[in-house]
Design a protein around this motif. Structure first.
Motif, PDB file in Angstrom:
ATOM      1  N   HIS A  27     149.282   1.323  18.044  1.00  0.00           N
ATOM      2  CA  HIS A  27     149.199   0.355  19.141  1.00  0.00           C
ATOM      3  C   HIS A  27     148.129  -0.700  18.886  1.00  0.00           C
ATOM      4  O   HIS A  27     147.675  -1.349  19.824  1.00  0.00           O
ATOM      5  CB  HIS A  27     148.913   1.078  20.462  1.00  0.00           C
ATOM      6  CG  HIS A  27     150.004   2.004  20.892  1.00  0.00           C
ATOM      7  ND1 HIS A  27     151.225   1.559  21.352  1.00  0.00           N
ATOM      8  CD2 HIS A  27     150.086   3.353  20.894  1.00  0.00           C
ATOM      9  CE1 HIS A  27     151.994   2.584  21.646  1.00  0.00           C
ATOM     10  NE2 HIS A  27     151.327   3.693  21.372  1.00  0.00           N
ATOM     11  N   VAL A  28     147.721  -0.812  17.643  1.00  0.00           N
ATOM     12  CA  VAL A  28     146.680  -1.788  17.282  1.00  0.00           C
ATOM     13  C   VAL A  28     147.157  -2.586  16.074  1.00  0.00           C
ATOM     14  O   VAL A  28     147.858  -2.051  15.202  1.00  0.00           O
ATOM     15  CB  VAL A  28     145.352  -1.073  16.942  1.00  0.00           C
ATOM     16  CG1 VAL A  28     144.255  -2.078  16.606  1.00  0.00           C
ATOM     17  CG2 VAL A  28     144.914  -0.180  18.096  1.00  0.00           C
ATOM     18  N   LYS A  29     146.799  -3.833  16.049  1.00  0.00           N
ATOM     19  CA  LYS A  29     147.198  -4.704  14.941  1.00  0.00           C
ATOM     20  C   LYS A  29     146.737  -4.122  13.607  1.00  0.00           C
ATOM     21  O   LYS A  29     145.646  -3.541  13.516  1.00  0.00           O
ATOM     22  CB  LYS A  29     146.581  -6.092  15.159  1.00  0.00           C
ATOM     23  CG  LYS A  29     147.064  -7.143  14.188  1.00  0.00           C
ATOM     24  CD  LYS A  29     146.444  -8.486  14.541  1.00  0.00           C
ATOM     25  CE  LYS A  29     146.918  -9.571  13.582  1.00  0.00           C
ATOM     26  NZ  LYS A  29     146.314 -10.882  13.919  1.00  0.00           N
ATOM     27  N   LYS A  56     143.054  -3.622  11.986  1.00  0.00           N
ATOM     28  CA  LYS A  56     142.065  -3.670  13.064  1.00  0.00           C
ATOM     29  C   LYS A  56     141.818  -2.260  13.600  1.00  0.00           C
ATOM     30  O   LYS A  56     142.634  -1.354  13.416  1.00  0.00           O
ATOM     31  CB  LYS A  56     142.565  -4.552  14.203  1.00  0.00           C
ATOM     32  CG  LYS A  56     142.900  -5.983  13.790  1.00  0.00           C
ATOM     33  CD  LYS A  56     141.664  -6.836  13.705  1.00  0.00           C
ATOM     34  CE  LYS A  56     142.001  -8.273  13.365  1.00  0.00           C
ATOM     35  NZ  LYS A  56     140.848  -9.161  13.495  1.00  0.00           N
ATOM     36  N   ALA A  88     140.262   0.062  17.060  1.00  0.00           N
ATOM     37  CA  ALA A  88     139.935   0.087  18.491  1.00  0.00           C
ATOM     38  C   ALA A  88     139.689   1.546  18.858  1.00  0.00           C
ATOM     39  O   ALA A  88     139.987   2.451  18.066  1.00  0.00           O
ATOM     40  CB  ALA A  88     141.098  -0.503  19.292  1.00  0.00           C
ATOM     41  N   PRO A  89     139.136   1.786  20.031  1.00  0.00           N
ATOM     42  CA  PRO A  89     138.954   3.181  20.439  1.00  0.00           C
ATOM     43  C   PRO A  89     140.266   3.958  20.304  1.00  0.00           C
ATOM     44  O   PRO A  89     141.326   3.479  20.711  1.00  0.00           O
ATOM     45  CB  PRO A  89     138.527   3.066  21.902  1.00  0.00           C
ATOM     46  CG  PRO A  89     137.823   1.746  21.967  1.00  0.00           C
ATOM     47  CD  PRO A  89     138.574   0.844  21.033  1.00  0.00           C
ATOM     48  N   GLY A  90     140.170   5.136  19.705  1.00  0.00           N
ATOM     49  CA  GLY A  90     141.358   5.943  19.465  1.00  0.00           C
ATOM     50  C   GLY A  90     141.889   5.811  18.049  1.00  0.00           C
ATOM     51  O   GLY A  90     142.732   6.601  17.627  1.00  0.00           O
ATOM     52  N   GLU A  94     144.845  -7.858  20.387  1.00  0.00           N
ATOM     53  CA  GLU A  94     145.281  -7.171  19.160  1.00  0.00           C
ATOM     54  C   GLU A  94     145.536  -5.685  19.407  1.00  0.00           C
ATOM     55  O   GLU A  94     145.629  -4.904  18.464  1.00  0.00           O
ATOM     56  CB  GLU A  94     144.238  -7.382  18.063  1.00  0.00           C
ATOM     57  CG  GLU A  94     144.136  -8.838  17.634  1.00  0.00           C
ATOM     58  CD  GLU A  94     142.985  -9.116  16.714  1.00  0.00           C
ATOM     59  OE1 GLU A  94     143.085 -10.087  15.934  1.00  0.00           O
ATOM     60  OE2 GLU A  94     141.971  -8.396  16.769  1.00  0.00           O
ATOM     61  N   VAL A  95     145.595  -5.322  20.664  1.00  0.00           N
ATOM     62  CA  VAL A  95     145.955  -3.945  21.020  1.00  0.00           C
ATOM     63  C   VAL A  95     147.037  -3.992  22.097  1.00  0.00           C
ATOM     64  O   VAL A  95     147.129  -4.954  22.863  1.00  0.00           O
ATOM     65  CB  VAL A  95     144.738  -3.140  21.565  1.00  0.00           C
ATOM     66  CG1 VAL A  95     143.669  -3.011  20.508  1.00  0.00           C
ATOM     67  CG2 VAL A  95     144.177  -3.788  22.826  1.00  0.00           C
ATOM     68  N   ASP A  96     147.854  -2.965  22.118  1.00  0.00           N
ATOM     69  CA  ASP A  96     148.823  -2.839  23.204  1.00  0.00           C
ATOM     70  C   ASP A  96     148.067  -2.502  24.487  1.00  0.00           C
ATOM     71  O   ASP A  96     147.155  -1.663  24.469  1.00  0.00           O
ATOM     72  CB  ASP A  96     149.832  -1.729  22.903  1.00  0.00           C
ATOM     73  CG  ASP A  96     150.831  -2.143  21.838  1.00  0.00           C
ATOM     74  OD1 ASP A  96     150.916  -3.349  21.544  1.00  0.00           O
ATOM     75  OD2 ASP A  96     151.512  -1.246  21.305  1.00  0.00           O
ATOM     76  N   GLN A 116     143.803  -0.123  27.328  1.00  0.00           N
ATOM     77  CA  GLN A 116     144.422  -0.094  26.012  1.00  0.00           C
ATOM     78  C   GLN A 116     145.363   1.109  25.923  1.00  0.00           C
ATOM     79  O   GLN A 116     145.044   2.196  26.404  1.00  0.00           O
ATOM     80  CB  GLN A 116     143.312   0.029  24.974  1.00  0.00           C
ATOM     81  CG  GLN A 116     143.783   0.219  23.560  1.00  0.00           C
ATOM     82  CD  GLN A 116     142.677   0.760  22.698  1.00  0.00           C
ATOM     83  OE1 GLN A 116     141.503   0.693  23.063  1.00  0.00           O
ATOM     84  NE2 GLN A 116     143.036   1.327  21.561  1.00  0.00           N
ATOM     85  N   VAL A 117     146.515   0.895  25.342  1.00  0.00           N
ATOM     86  CA  VAL A 117     147.443   2.013  25.130  1.00  0.00           C
ATOM     87  C   VAL A 117     146.962   2.791  23.899  1.00  0.00           C
ATOM     88  O   VAL A 117     146.753   2.237  22.822  1.00  0.00           O
ATOM     89  CB  VAL A 117     148.881   1.499  24.909  1.00  0.00           C
ATOM     90  CG1 VAL A 117     149.820   2.659  24.590  1.00  0.00           C
ATOM     91  CG2 VAL A 117     149.367   0.750  26.142  1.00  0.00           C
ATOM     92  N   ILE A 118     146.742   4.061  24.083  1.00  0.00           N
ATOM     93  CA  ILE A 118     146.287   4.909  22.974  1.00  0.00           C
ATOM     94  C   ILE A 118     147.497   5.583  22.338  1.00  0.00           C
ATOM     95  O   ILE A 118     148.263   6.230  23.021  1.00  0.00           O
ATOM     96  CB  ILE A 118     145.274   5.967  23.469  1.00  0.00           C
ATOM     97  CG1 ILE A 118     144.052   5.309  24.118  1.00  0.00           C
ATOM     98  CG2 ILE A 118     144.859   6.872  22.308  1.00  0.00           C
ATOM     99  CD1 ILE A 118     143.168   4.556  23.171  1.00  0.00           C
TER     100      ILE A 118
END
Lengths: 186, 195
Positions: free
Chosen positions: A70-72, A75, A77-79, B93-95, B193-195
């Motif tokens: 779910h991230v580009k 990149k 992100a958390p998770g 850049e995140v869902d 943010q969708v994890i």
């Protein structure tokens, strides 16, 4: 007479010893260049950057292989979970090498963002010591056979799920990582 | 033949001893240098992480909601706002997923409706469900909830447009109870943010 002989002998021995040392030292410095050809070569690349270059203080790693849905791409992100790959290229080195990897992550320093998992390597076995460091040996045979161990450090940006708006600053330290290579004496 | 006195012999012996000591010391120094010749290199590794952008951009969220103009009638007072995952320079850049809820005080008997991505609200379905609740302080308020989460995928530039429709039923036209009363309306967008 006997005493005189003893004294003179001591004097002569001292003189000979000193002259011998001095002579050796001069000889050693004079034949410096021919001696170099017999000195084992020490040259290790870490992700194509020379680990043995004393003019470089640190090595930057930008190519973390993130596994995100779910991230580009590229990149984090958390998770996010990913793997840092360190390719050790000791091809031109002529001695066995002991590799030591030191990692400080979020579990021991809350200011650090990432959490590291168990570090593994291709071709060599890494052992976790009591100080929390990983060590492994690249034997001279491995080096001769062109072995280039790939050290894999799994990392995770743990989602604490606090539901807050906490933002990781641009200056945040993501992982405290160092790598040391020493000549392995056996 | 020259004769040495005992004192001279002792003196010379002492000198010899010191010379030996010096020579021995020099030897140790050289030997020690050889021991330190083990190869050793170390480097700090800077781990650079490219952080993903989390961007939710609500627009037109400030309404010129003139309560004096909201009078009992069959008219609907409509206000439009939008939620996007990009702005002029960046894109998320995140869902993400988000939901909307609206809280109002219970002073006026308003009918509040919300429509998503429609051009004609008269033929659209209201996505709000209403319940009246009281908070921990015992204050009553109306809570309108959208019982669904909407996704904003990072792969697309998405804008969701909402129309908030407010109606003061004409039935209250002659009811002086509501004259001069005010109603507070709060729209809350919660995104994660969708994890």
């Amino acid at each position: 007479m006997k005493k005189q002989v003893v004294v003179i002998s001591l004097l002569v021995l001292s003189f000979v010893y000193l002259v011998n040392k001095t002579t050796y030292a001069v000889y050693a410095s004079n034949v410096n260049r021919p001696m170099e050809s017999n000195v084992a070569y020490w040259n290790i690349l870490l992700n194509d950057t020379n680990l043995t270059d004393t003019s470089v203080n640190s090595i930057s790693i930008n190519n973390i292989d993130w596994n995100n849905t779910h991230v580009k791409d590229g990149k984090a992100a958390p998770g996010s979970t990913g793997v840092i790959n360190l390719v050790v290229d000791p091809t031109s080195t002529e001695v066995a090498i002991k590799i030591t990897i030191k990692v400080i992550d979020n579990t021991s320093d809350s200011d650090i963002v990432l959490t590291a998992g168990t570090i593994t390597s291709s071709n060599i076995t890494l052992t976790l010591d009591e100080d929390g460091n990983y060590t492994g040996i690249i034997s001279l045979t491995d080096i001769s056979n062109g072995v280039k161990p790939v050290i894999s450090i799994p990392v995770e940006w743990v989602n604490d799920d606090l539901g807050g708006n906490e933002v990781v600053s641009d200056n945040a330290k993501f992982l405290d990582l160092s790598l040391e290579a020493t000549q392995y004496m056996g | 033949m020259m004769r040495f006195s005992n004192v001279k012999i002792k003196y010379i012996s002492l000198i010899c001893f010191y010379i030996f000591l010096f020579a021995f010391g020099v030897t140790l120094v050289f030997a020690d240098n050889n021991t330190d010749a083990r190869y050793e290199s170390s480097k700090d590794v800077n781990v650079n992480v490219d952080k993903a952008i989390f961007l939710l951009k609500p627009t037109d969220m400030i309404f010129n909601l003139n309560t004096y103009e909201i009078v009992p009638s069959n008219n609907k007072y409509n206000y439009t706002f939008s939620i996007a995952n990009y702005d002029d320079t960046k894109q998320s850049e995140v869902d993400m997923e988000y939901t909307i809820d609206i809280r109002t005080t219970t002073n006026l008997p308003l009918n509040i409706s919300l429509y998503r991505n429609v051009s004609d609200i008269n033929s659209a379905t209201n996505i709000l469900t209403k319940e009246t609740v009281n908070d921990s302080n015992g204050v009553w308020y109306n809570l309108y909830k959208v019982n669904q989460k909407y996704n904003l995928n990072y792969t697309d530039r998405i804008t969701d447009t909402y129309t908030l429709s407010i109606n003061f039923p004409t039935d209250y036209k002659t009811n002086k109870l509501y004259a001069g009363m005010m109603e507070a309306i709060e729209i809350r967008i919660s995104a994660n943010q969708v994890i």
